[in-house]
Design an enzyme around this catalytic site. Sequence first.
Site, PDB file in Angstrom:
ATOM      1  N   ARG A 197      29.875  44.641  36.862  1.00 43.39           N
ATOM      2  CA  ARG A 197      29.826  43.257  37.328  1.00 43.39           C
ATOM      3  C   ARG A 197      28.680  42.546  36.619  1.00 43.39           C
ATOM      4  NH1 ARG A 197      29.304  44.178  42.726  1.00 43.39           N
ATOM      5  NH2 ARG A 197      31.529  44.561  42.959  1.00 43.39           N
ATOM      6  N   GLU A 233      43.045  46.924  30.246  1.00 41.09           N
ATOM      7  CA  GLU A 233      44.029  46.405  31.196  1.00 41.09           C
ATOM      8  C   GLU A 233      44.806  45.235  30.605  1.00 41.09           C
ATOM      9  OE1 GLU A 233      41.300  45.665  34.382  1.00 41.09           O
ATOM     10  OE2 GLU A 233      40.928  43.603  33.785  1.00 41.09           O
ATOM     11  N   HIS A 257      35.672  39.232  31.285  1.00 40.42           N
ATOM     12  CA  HIS A 257      36.862  38.585  31.841  1.00 40.42           C
ATOM     13  C   HIS A 257      36.712  38.356  33.337  1.00 40.42           C
ATOM     14  CE1 HIS A 257      37.453  42.880  32.543  1.00 40.42           C
ATOM     15  NE2 HIS A 257      38.202  42.534  33.591  1.00 40.42           N
TER      16      HIS A 257
END
Length: 320
Positions: A190, A113, A170
Amino acid sequence: MEAIFLEPYFRTKLWGGRKLETLFNYQIPDGKVGEAWIISGYRDDASHVINGKFKGMSLRDLYQKHPELFANPTEKEFPLLVKYLDANDNLSVQVHPDDEYAAIHENDSGKTESWYVLQADPGSYLIYGHHAKSRQELADMIHEGRWDDLLRKVPVKKGDFFYVPAGTIHALTKGIVVIETQQSSDVTYRLYDYDRVDQKTGQKRELHTQKSIDVTTVPHKDPKLDIKKEKSGDAIITTLLNKPVSPHFYLAKIDLDGKVKFTMNWPYQLFSVISGSGKLCLPDKEYDLKLGDNFILPTGRYDFTFSGKISMITSAPIKK
């Protein structure tokens, strides 16, 4: 020849806020809205067409039933996903797998991304990367909860750009709004969530510790970006990503005050208006553009022009 305009799909999030309403004049649902999926063909979270002969169709269905609009692609699923994110609180610290790992473990594509920062409160920072020198050290620091030692904090301001390849630890933090362009995937591992409790369940949110350790790139390396600015007509075109840095998508920012002409050189091209207003002229059709508009120009060999005082983020898939 028609532009394909899309209606955003909104998602409430524990960390979301209300800025997507005030910044883009969107009519958002009640509650903490963290994401607007503004150009999405992803499963049940696809955007819907709001104009022309395909009005009402989801982008996923349009892509699969009318591949001629998208240069008859080999991929079964629309490959890109564009979002606005409003971080009214810190997001969980996370990492995404690459295509190979995601295909094996999640039956999905990987998730690389990018973020273009639209707003950032004074003193804002991102979590971007880590300080571990080996995978064993990474695992030890995670299991021991040494987050301050492990996580790399990077100051951030409006106009900054970050490329986040799969494998990069991130997180956005409180006070940041970005437009995110990514592979079409929702696979997120996560790693750390500040021990927050989900109010709906009363439980801490699930962590994916081992998968996060498996897919994290060690040691962290900042990608070497090749950002270029060029003038075209009355526009400044800032190329943020292209191959070989980015194997998945081209990404650029267009800042226009006047008029600019382009020739379609991509299989198709995505656009999001992030400020101002203007017009789009296709060979046989004209559209008014305003803040918050999102659209796709389909495949073909044709010229198109923009006019006005307007800024847009544009992207296109890179053929494998």
